[in-house]
Design a protein around this motif. Structure first.
Motif, PDB file in Angstrom:
ATOM      1  N   LEU A  56       0.817  -1.251   0.199  1.00 20.46           N
ATOM      2  CA  LEU A  56       0.007   0.124  -0.115  1.00 20.46           C
ATOM      3  C   LEU A  56       0.994   1.065   0.099  1.00 20.46           C
ATOM      4  O   LEU A  56       2.038   1.388   0.654  1.00 20.46           O
ATOM      5  CB  LEU A  56      -0.944   0.123   1.274  1.00 20.46           C
ATOM      6  N   PRO A  57       0.318   2.282  -0.634  1.00 23.75           N
ATOM      7  CA  PRO A  57       1.158   3.689  -0.720  1.00 23.75           C
ATOM      8  C   PRO A  57       1.473   4.047   0.911  1.00 23.75           C
ATOM      9  O   PRO A  57       0.607   3.626   1.855  1.00 23.75           O
ATOM     10  CB  PRO A  57       0.302   4.671  -1.326  1.00 23.75           C
ATOM     11  N   VAL A  58       2.445   4.713   1.019  1.00 23.64           N
ATOM     12  CA  VAL A  58       2.907   5.019   2.314  1.00 23.64           C
ATOM     13  C   VAL A  58       1.803   5.949   3.165  1.00 23.64           C
ATOM     14  O   VAL A  58       1.621   5.901   4.200  1.00 23.64           O
ATOM     15  CB  VAL A  58       4.149   5.773   2.356  1.00 23.64           C
ATOM     16  N   THR A  59       1.261   6.817   2.297  1.00 28.17           N
ATOM     17  CA  THR A  59       0.196   7.838   2.665  1.00 28.17           C
ATOM     18  C   THR A  59      -1.019   7.026   3.224  1.00 28.17           C
ATOM     19  O   THR A  59      -1.587   7.164   4.389  1.00 28.17           O
ATOM     20  CB  THR A  59      -0.238   8.799   1.916  1.00 28.17           C
ATOM     21  N   THR A  60      -1.415   5.888   2.343  1.00 24.44           N
ATOM     22  CA  THR A  60      -2.474   4.944   2.829  1.00 24.44           C
ATOM     23  C   THR A  60      -2.198   4.439   4.309  1.00 24.44           C
ATOM     24  O   THR A  60      -3.072   4.511   5.191  1.00 24.44           O
ATOM     25  CB  THR A  60      -2.643   4.146   1.805  1.00 24.44           C
ATOM     26  N   ARG A  61      -0.786   3.955   4.385  1.00 23.79           N
ATOM     27  CA  ARG A  61      -0.557   3.289   5.774  1.00 23.79           C
ATOM     28  C   ARG A  61      -0.780   4.018   6.885  1.00 23.79           C
ATOM     29  O   ARG A  61      -1.227   3.522   7.906  1.00 23.79           O
ATOM     30  CB  ARG A  61       0.871   2.431   5.448  1.00 23.79           C
ATOM     31  N   ALA A  62      -0.124   5.324   6.679  1.00 19.49           N
ATOM     32  CA  ALA A  62      -0.201   6.246   7.616  1.00 19.49           C
ATOM     33  C   ALA A  62      -1.644   6.574   8.105  1.00 19.49           C
ATOM     34  O   ALA A  62      -1.848   6.713   9.437  1.00 19.49           O
ATOM     35  CB  ALA A  62       0.594   7.466   7.361  1.00 19.49           C
ATOM     36  N   ARG A  63      -2.417   6.848   7.079  1.00 14.90           N
ATOM     37  CA  ARG A  63      -3.881   7.114   7.480  1.00 14.90           C
ATOM     38  C   ARG A  63      -4.467   6.019   8.050  1.00 14.90           C
ATOM     39  O   ARG A  63      -5.378   6.038   9.218  1.00 14.90           O
ATOM     40  CB  ARG A  63      -4.631   7.510   6.239  1.00 14.90           C
ATOM     41  N   LEU A  64      -4.445   4.645   7.794  1.00 13.65           N
ATOM     42  CA  LEU A  64      -4.844   3.633   8.413  1.00 13.65           C
ATOM     43  C   LEU A  64      -4.340   3.477   9.858  1.00 13.65           C
ATOM     44  O   LEU A  64      -5.240   3.078  10.708  1.00 13.65           O
ATOM     45  CB  LEU A  64      -4.652   2.382   7.775  1.00 13.65           C
ATOM     46  N   ARG A  65      -3.359   3.790  10.108  1.00 13.91           N
ATOM     47  CA  ARG A  65      -2.551   3.763  11.470  1.00 13.91           C
ATOM     48  C   ARG A  65      -3.052   4.812  12.423  1.00 13.91           C
ATOM     49  O   ARG A  65      -3.342   4.585  13.440  1.00 13.91           O
ATOM     50  CB  ARG A  65      -0.973   3.734  11.309  1.00 13.91           C
ATOM     51  N   SER A  66      -3.344   6.117  11.882  1.00 12.14           N
ATOM     52  CA  SER A  66      -3.633   6.931  12.495  1.00 12.14           C
ATOM     53  C   SER A  66      -5.087   7.339  12.864  1.00 12.14           C
ATOM     54  O   SER A  66      -5.480   7.911  13.838  1.00 12.14           O
ATOM     55  CB  SER A  66      -3.014   8.498  11.850  1.00 12.14           C
ATOM     56  N   LEU A  67      -5.861   7.109  11.987  1.00 16.91           N
ATOM     57  CA  LEU A  67      -7.446   7.541  12.307  1.00 16.91           C
ATOM     58  C   LEU A  67      -8.169   6.881  13.529  1.00 16.91           C
ATOM     59  O   LEU A  67      -8.825   7.575  14.210  1.00 16.91           O
ATOM     60  CB  LEU A  67      -8.144   7.119  10.958  1.00 16.91           C
ATOM     61  N   PRO A  68      -7.844   5.636  13.794  1.00 14.29           N
ATOM     62  CA  PRO A  68      -8.460   4.986  14.989  1.00 14.29           C
ATOM     63  C   PRO A  68      -7.873   5.711  16.328  1.00 14.29           C
ATOM     64  O   PRO A  68      -8.794   6.031  17.406  1.00 14.29           O
ATOM     65  CB  PRO A  68      -7.953   3.568  14.973  1.00 14.29           C
ATOM     66  N   ALA A  69      -6.595   5.889  16.300  1.00 15.56           N
ATOM     67  CA  ALA A  69      -6.058   6.583  17.402  1.00 15.56           C
ATOM     68  C   ALA A  69      -6.828   8.192  17.464  1.00 15.56           C
ATOM     69  O   ALA A  69      -7.162   8.614  18.784  1.00 15.56           O
ATOM     70  CB  ALA A  69      -4.597   6.844  17.427  1.00 15.56           C
ATOM     71  N   VAL A  70      -6.780   8.743  16.489  1.00 14.91           N
ATOM     72  CA  VAL A  70      -7.399  10.221  16.536  1.00 14.91           C
ATOM     73  C   VAL A  70      -8.801   9.977  16.988  1.00 14.91           C
ATOM     74  O   VAL A  70      -9.397  10.981  17.799  1.00 14.91           O
ATOM     75  CB  VAL A  70      -7.467  10.633  15.074  1.00 14.91           C
ATOM     76  N   ALA A  71      -9.774   9.115  16.322  1.00 14.43           N
ATOM     77  CA  ALA A  71     -10.941   8.808  16.841  1.00 14.43           C
ATOM     78  C   ALA A  71     -11.232   8.541  18.295  1.00 14.43           C
ATOM     79  O   ALA A  71     -12.094   9.347  18.888  1.00 14.43           O
ATOM     80  CB  ALA A  71     -11.529   7.702  16.143  1.00 14.43           C
ATOM     81  N   SER A  72     -10.154   7.894  18.933  1.00  9.75           N
ATOM     82  CA  SER A  72     -10.179   7.660  20.324  1.00  9.75           C
ATOM     83  C   SER A  72      -9.906   8.699  21.030  1.00  9.75           C
ATOM     84  O   SER A  72     -10.674   8.973  22.103  1.00  9.75           O
ATOM     85  CB  SER A  72      -9.276   6.292  20.836  1.00  9.75           C
ATOM     86  N   SER A  73      -8.945   9.377  20.542  1.00 10.42           N
ATOM     87  CA  SER A  73      -8.662  10.804  21.338  1.00 10.42           C
ATOM     88  C   SER A  73      -9.666  11.819  21.071  1.00 10.42           C
ATOM     89  O   SER A  73     -10.180  12.270  22.283  1.00 10.42           O
ATOM     90  CB  SER A  73      -7.550  11.356  20.421  1.00 10.42           C
ATOM     91  N   ALA A  74     -10.538  11.841  20.174  1.00 16.50           N
ATOM     92  CA  ALA A  74     -11.755  12.767  20.095  1.00 16.50           C
ATOM     93  C   ALA A  74     -12.781  12.150  20.944  1.00 16.50           C
ATOM     94  O   ALA A  74     -13.385  13.069  21.632  1.00 16.50           O
ATOM     95  CB  ALA A  74     -12.167  12.598  18.499  1.00 16.50           C
ATOM     96  N   ALA A  75     -13.066  10.868  20.920  1.00 16.67           N
ATOM     97  CA  ALA A  75     -14.229  10.391  21.677  1.00 16.67           C
ATOM     98  C   ALA A  75     -13.733  10.768  23.497  1.00 16.67           C
ATOM     99  O   ALA A  75     -14.699  11.099  24.205  1.00 16.67           O
ATOM    100  CB  ALA A  75     -14.208   9.028  21.767  1.00 16.67           C
ATOM    101  N   GLY A  76     -12.597  10.594  23.772  1.00 15.24           N
ATOM    102  CA  GLY A  76     -12.210  10.805  25.062  1.00 15.24           C
ATOM    103  C   GLY A  76     -12.334  12.238  25.602  1.00 15.24           C
ATOM    104  O   GLY A  76     -12.608  12.779  26.660  1.00 15.24           O
ATOM    105  N   LEU A  77     -11.893  12.925  24.713  1.00 14.56           N
ATOM    106  CA  LEU A  77     -12.096  14.572  24.763  1.00 14.56           C
ATOM    107  C   LEU A  77     -13.380  14.904  25.005  1.00 14.56           C
ATOM    108  O   LEU A  77     -13.860  15.748  25.904  1.00 14.56           O
ATOM    109  CB  LEU A  77     -11.456  15.674  23.677  1.00 14.56           C
ATOM    110  N   SER A  78     -14.452  14.305  24.386  1.00 12.01           N
ATOM    111  CA  SER A  78     -15.577  14.719  24.366  1.00 12.01           C
ATOM    112  C   SER A  78     -16.431  14.476  25.623  1.00 12.01           C
ATOM    113  O   SER A  78     -17.277  14.970  26.090  1.00 12.01           O
ATOM    114  CB  SER A  78     -16.574  13.770  23.374  1.00 12.01           C
ATOM    115  N   THR A  79     -15.769  13.584  26.542  1.00 11.97           N
ATOM    116  CA  THR A  79     -16.282  13.331  27.737  1.00 11.97           C
ATOM    117  C   THR A  79     -15.725  14.198  28.946  1.00 11.97           C
ATOM    118  O   THR A  79     -16.456  14.357  30.000  1.00 11.97           O
ATOM    119  CB  THR A  79     -15.912  11.924  28.047  1.00 11.97           C
TER     120      THR A  79
END
Length: 385
Positions: free
Chosen positions: A216-239
């Protein structure tokens, strides 16, 4: 320029010939005056199925830069759909972009023409129209994955997100030949036929396929790695935040998680030489996820699988049924025979095509270790008559 039913189509340069797509002789689609980008749009939706038709197409598609319908228009659901005195329009394209499509609801299943503005980015509900057209011809579109393993044709079906693609991926590394994913078309002769559309792979799928991840392209691999962590951070901040920011973050987190996938052509997973697209229904897997850690498999009757899948097919048809209700609201005197009769046709074909097939119910945790599915399924296939 005047199109069908008196609709005015804005003048546009004709830059290409008609291009045909052939779904295994089941449904033919013709793109009229196709530009290269029009062919690309259909290929993204259907896969590389371009082939000249030796018959008139069941579905004709015309892309235009601007579709000028007669006025006035009456909304059914603003800003989703509207109608004029004669025609029904969808007003949104891919990702909600404002774009008009003249959508001939009452001729779905017969010969119909769809006129679509190019900025829509796709043909709305195209696969649903194809499925209804196939159903009208005695072919059963089934929400399923399918492959051939050691000469045995395996059809894996179940509710959406239940593990059908996981069963398919589990055998990709074991010499299986790809027939289809998402929708598989069952024919009266016992055949199953697939569409080579891209397979949606989530981050946890890719983690179990290191060879594919490396390609996979490097940018795609980076997106797949980062989005779940970003989503978890967003959910945590919302609380921890009050007011508007918290509500925005709560809405943002699931959106980010849903983006942690990649669309991969099946040839990149199975290899181009392993794209069969055709097979026979020798064995059926009814795939379910459960709240246990182990994978289990046990026999089940084909009639039971058919009964379960009737509700699944109705669920998959929900978006088209919503459009149909909007159409009926605007045009109560007009109906679509195949949509009205779809449930009973599906009931009959499910029993006819699955009722006497060897079947097993495969239960697994979610997410699942793909390797854990292979042994139980191979054991079941070895027990088949």
């Amino acid at each position: 320029m005047t199109g069908a039913a008196g609709t005015t189509v804005a003048e546009a340069e004709v830059t290409g010939p008609d291009v045909d797509f052939d779904l295994h002789g089941i449904v033919g689609i013709r793109v009229v005056d196709a530009r290269p980008e029009d062919v690309e749009t259909l290929t993204r939706q259907l896969g590389p199925l371009t082939a000249p038709l030796a018959r008139e197409p069941e579905i004709t598609i015309r892309f235009v830069d601007e579709l000028d319908g007669p006025r006035p228009m009456t909304y059914a659901t603003w800003p989703e759909s509207a109608g004029t005195a004669d025609d029904f329009y969808l007003l949104r394209g891919k990702d909600g972009v404002a774009a008009r499509t003249r959508f001939p609801v009452d001729t779905i299943g017969e010969r119909c023409e769809i006129v679509c503005e190019r900025r829509a980015g796709h043909v709305p509900h195209l696969l649903a129209v194809i499925n209804m057209t196939a159903l009208r011809r005695g072919v059963l579109p089934l929400h399923a994955s399918a492959f051939t393993h050691q000469g045995v044709g395996v059809l894996a079906t179940g509710w959406g997100k239940g593990g059908k693609t996981e069963a398919l991926l589990a055998f990709a590394a074991h010499g299986a030949r790809y027939v289809g994913d998402e929708w598989v078309y069952l024919t009266p002769d016992g055949g199953m036929h697939g569409v080579p559309e891209p397979i949606r792979l989530w981050n946890w799928h890719i983690d179990q396929m290191p060879g594919l991840r490396a390609r996979l392209p490097v940018t795609t691999r980076a997106r797949l790695r980062s989005l779940p962590a970003v989503a978890s951070s967003a959910a945590g901040l919302s609380t921890r935040l009050g007011g508007l920011p918290a509500s925005v973050l709560r809405r943002t987190a699931p959106v980010l998680r849903r983006q942690a996938y990649v669309q991969v052509p099946p040839a990149r997973i199975f290899g181009a030489d392993a794209l069969a697209l055709h097979g026979r229904v020798d064995h059926v897997l009814f795939v379910l996820s459960h709240d246990h850690d182990e994978v289990s498999i046990e026999p089940v009757t084909g009639a039971a699988v058919a009964a379960h899948m009737l509700a699944s097919l109705e669920e998959e048809r929900t978006p088209l049924l919503a459009v149909y209700r909007q159409f009926r609201f605007l045009f109560p005197e007009r109906r679509c025979a195949v949509i009205d009769e779809a449930r009973e046709i599906e009931r009959s074909l499910l029993q006819r095509y699955l009722g006497d097939r060897p079947c097993h119910v495969l239960r697994h945790p979610y997410p699942v270790d793909l390797r854990s599915l292979v042994g139980p399924v191979e054991t079941a296939l070895g027990e088949r008559p």
